[in-house]
Design a protein around this motif. Structure first.
Motif: not given
Length: 72
Positions: A68-72, A26-34, A45-51
């Protein structure tokens, strides 16, 4: 009817924005490079340092992987 320029010009000036949606039950996490919070299909979509690594080309879909790598 929209003009050619209205259809071709992006509000992000042609910058490629990648969208990532991770879902589990039931959980979703949405990220973008913007650096802004773009809305796509009525979802924000939330900003994330994602590559990500380059997408490998293969004829066998079972062997195609994407890291996929996400810097938290």
């Amino acid at each position: 009817m929209p003009t050619f320029d209205e259809l071709q010009k992006s509000q992000y000036s042609g910058k490629i924005i990648e969208f990532y949606k991770f879902s589990n039950n039931d959980q979703s996490f949405r990220y973008s490079s913007s650096t802004e919070e773009p809305v796509y299909n009525d979802e924000t979509y939330s900003f994330a340092e994602i590559s990500r690594e380059r997408v490998a080309q293969t004829t066998n879909l079972d062997k195609a992987g994407l890291v996929v790598t996400i810097n938290s």
